[in-house]
Design an enzyme around this catalytic site. Sequence first.
Site, mmCIF file in Angstrom:
data_model
loop_
_atom_site.group_PDB
_atom_site.id
_atom_site.type_symbol
_atom_site.label_atom_id
_atom_site.label_comp_id
_atom_site.label_asym_id
_atom_site.label_seq_id
_atom_site.Cartn_x
_atom_site.Cartn_y
_atom_site.Cartn_z
ATOM 1 N N GLU A 88 42.695 39.025 37.324
ATOM 2 C CA GLU A 88 42.315 40.654 36.047
ATOM 3 C C GLU A 88 43.165 40.822 36.113
ATOM 4 O OE1 GLU A 88 39.337 40.008 34.672
ATOM 5 O OE2 GLU A 88 38.307 38.969 36.439
ATOM 6 N N CYS A 97 41.570 48.259 31.623
ATOM 7 C CA CYS A 97 41.825 47.244 31.400
ATOM 8 C C CYS A 97 41.488 46.906 30.229
ATOM 9 C CB CYS A 97 41.778 46.145 33.357
ATOM 10 S SG CYS A 97 40.052 46.251 33.302
#
Lengths: 526, 526
Positions: free
Chosen positions: B261, B300
């Site tokens: 990720e 994020c």
Amino acid sequence: MNSSAPEQLESYLAGRWQRGAGVEAELTDPVSGAVLATVSAKELDFAAALDFARREGGPALRAVNFAERAKLIGAVADVLVANRARYEAIAVANSGNTKTDAAIDIDGGIGTLKYYARLGGTLADKQFLLDDKPVRLAKAENYQAIHLLAPRRGVAVHINAFNFPSWGLWEKAAVSLLAGVPAIAKPASATALLSHAMVRDVIAANVLPAGALGLLCGSIGDLLDHLGADDVIAFTGSSDTAARIRSRPNVLGHGVLVNVEADSINAALLAPDAAPGTPTFDAFVKEVVREMTVKAGQKCTAIRRVFVPAARADAATEALAARLTRTTVGDPRREDVRMGPVVTRAQQDAALDGIGRIAAEATFVCGTKDAPKLDGIDPAKSSFVAPTLMRAKDASARAVHETEVFGPAATILTYQDEADAFRQVARGGGSLVASVYGDDRDFLARAVGEIGAFHGRLLMVEASIADAHTGHGIVMPQCHHGGPGRAGNGEELGGLNGLRLYHQRVAVQGSVELLAALQAKAAAVH
Amino acid sequence: MNSSAPEQLESYLAGRWQRGAGVEAELTDPVSGAVLATVSAKELDFAAALDFARREGGPALRAVNFAERAKLIGAVADVLVANRARYEAIAVANSGNTKTDAAIDIDGGIGTLKYYARLGGTLADKQFLLDDKPVRLAKAENYQAIHLLAPRRGVAVHINAFNFPSWGLWEKAAVSLLAGVPAIAKPASATALLSHAMVRDVIAANVLPAGALGLLCGSIGDLLDHLGADDVIAFTGSSDTAARIRSRPNVLGHGVLVNVEADSINAALLAPDAAPGTPTFDAFVKEVVREMTVKAGQKCTAIRRVFVPAARADAATEALAARLTRTTVGDPRREDVRMGPVVTRAQQDAALDGIGRIAAEATFVCGTKDAPKLDGIDPAKSSFVAPTLMRAKDASARAVHETEVFGPAATILTYQDEADAFRQVARGGGSLVASVYGDDRDFLARAVGEIGAFHGRLLMVEASIADAHTGHGIVMPQCHHGGPGRAGNGEELGGLNGLRLYHQRVAVQGSVELLAALQAKAAAVH
């Protein structure tokens, strides 16, 4: 160029057949060494080829629904069926295939196309795939989530291995096209003649929209450096090449998705209960020999390690050797020949080198570490490897677990008990497939639990299916193809699951009314 | 060492707390710059730590069934709930979190553990997950195939980002432990204080079997070079680090599975129909400001690009600016403060550098390219970044699509029409999440079709769920987490689907009787 120069296979890129500069590789007949054709992709514009696929092929494919794309795939299969006889001759000449070998490659490709044409038909007029039931996210009942698979917007680059110029090409293209993702296929140069002939026929038949399918005959050059975040690479071949692809700065930098099917040191396991003379023991012997000799052992799924109970090692060795020595090796054009050469002298060298490394910790049962001498065949021009069965000297052997001999070679290893068998099988470091032969169903179930995580596929042979099963090495489109670790962690085929590589899984959170509207446009994967 | 030296956070490896040599990094308070602790993993034996996890942790976890592992996860959550107050103080001191920020991290971790404890309970006493219905392979009806997910036999290495020392740790550990795969978690050094405190409590409470969970405080050194084919790396962080992990020779050589990720330049899209003054427009403004300021924009999943119709650009800019200027920035210990600092001076430098690059093609609406001056706070020791809203000068701006500012910054971009909007959103190169705000449900459905493939998650906000939705940036364990391309192609969470990373998909071909026996040991994923 004089008239006797071999044909250069052109590439089909950006909607037209294109000729590269010079010669990058020669394609030979592995029996006679005769040069059949050449390839070169030098000076071709790969960036333009990719753009064309993205701009023309992708939108054209996505403009029609799953069922319509399925019809396109069916039409490709029809073109190949109509030209099948020509393909067989090419496979015999360029791949050293027997007719049986050629059929596995050619009919495997056609069969996979037909399978996905049928399966795609069931997805009807849908736009997405639906991966999950709606899920609640909060107290409010009108706010939920679904998971869709949305077709990727880029181009797929299919890099295929030399052993399946037909099946490898079409098993990847079928799934990609059904997903609505245009593909550029790059066959391995050594055996590209068949891929080229097939794509030429499909393009000439005009059954696919412009940009849907390209063909790159020659070296891949800097093509991967023109890929972006929406593109996909599906690679089949050696783990060394896979590592080079995966670590290419542009691939890492843009997060290009890479699927790999690589080396695999597959196992066959004779269960403790399978005694000589039983149908299950016979099925084991037959399958190991078939896997060693079909396509001269050049299948990524072929059996390389043969595990037998220590007490049955001699009986198993004798039974395998008896069958192997009856295998006639030679020019596959001869009716009595059961096994041809490997595809090139480079592959012959690599296979003999691997056999030599394993043999340092093993004894030869059949074959030697040298190329065989065959009547009427020039050993300096051909690329034969004899059926080679070895037996590991003891449990300390390492090379047998780490060396993939891509040819007609396998090694017998003995085990003391069940736990020892499972532990040794796992030493392959991740494989595409293993097969187990036995009639103790509890043992078979335990085997699945103990070795399942190290494999992408398991074939469990009992007497009741000894004649019905589809084979250790045959990749069925219904089943997952790909294995962990050394095998590359890839995921291909397996019915609708194979479409995942060409789709992005996306959670959609929203009102139940919106989600219902989206569900109506989506076909369930399960 | 004198008594005033900051504490060194020990690592929990091979079943014991261990102290590294020297100091690798200092953990600071980003308001005062005070050193709170140090970390070092120098000279620790990583190979032994991994072996211990594989030898002790894995077998212990797999010896119990899903429901029993689910109880272990529930017990971990109970330990954390009991110590919650201490964690909040650590998050405020070491991460510069407000209490709201800390709650997202701490309660997000606890909530994810509880979610998987509940979900795991539904899998009862099963050994496998069942991925598919049985499929026919041949004419014989007694020979078929099923697809199982078999738990991997190795160890998982969880490399976490600095922004979620709790949630990042537990969202990975919950899924790994439920799958039966032991984990070694490596928190980012800058904010490891919270991860360390939590793991210390969990280990002290003795709720997990030995080897099930390790903690590495300090640098990862050569740990990845000791991984093998059965192991898994789950990484969250920058795409540069992800590329280094993915291209590490041992990772490539053994085919270690890597889930990433990474960077993500997420979008919010105001639909053409959403007029100022409507609840949907207000929901858009509220969500963009929340995403910019919560955790000082260090998520994020935070919104970085804000797309508005050209005709509404001024209204949207004014509404966003009005809310942003009301955001009180300062020491998060103060009750009136709504946004604290970023976690370190290095992060402050990186964020301001990114703002500078985007600002070269944009104008400032709020904020500047310099650190803010704040009452009573030393700018030479603290690491604040002001809420920074920019507006791209025109459609030629590039940096805004390619630069992830990991701080409280976003940029407004205008679009001319629907097609232009979708095209611009896709320029992010693959993102974790986008949110769309509008009440024209046909537009929302088209948006899913057009931008779905570029995202791992979409939040579609209509008036009816404006107050009910869970937020653009909040990762729900029910939903897929991970995005294509730049975002790393990862797949985490999403209910049972999250377990896939820790399982190998294996097709089992065999007799219908054997398959029935295996199905009885398997819980359906769907």
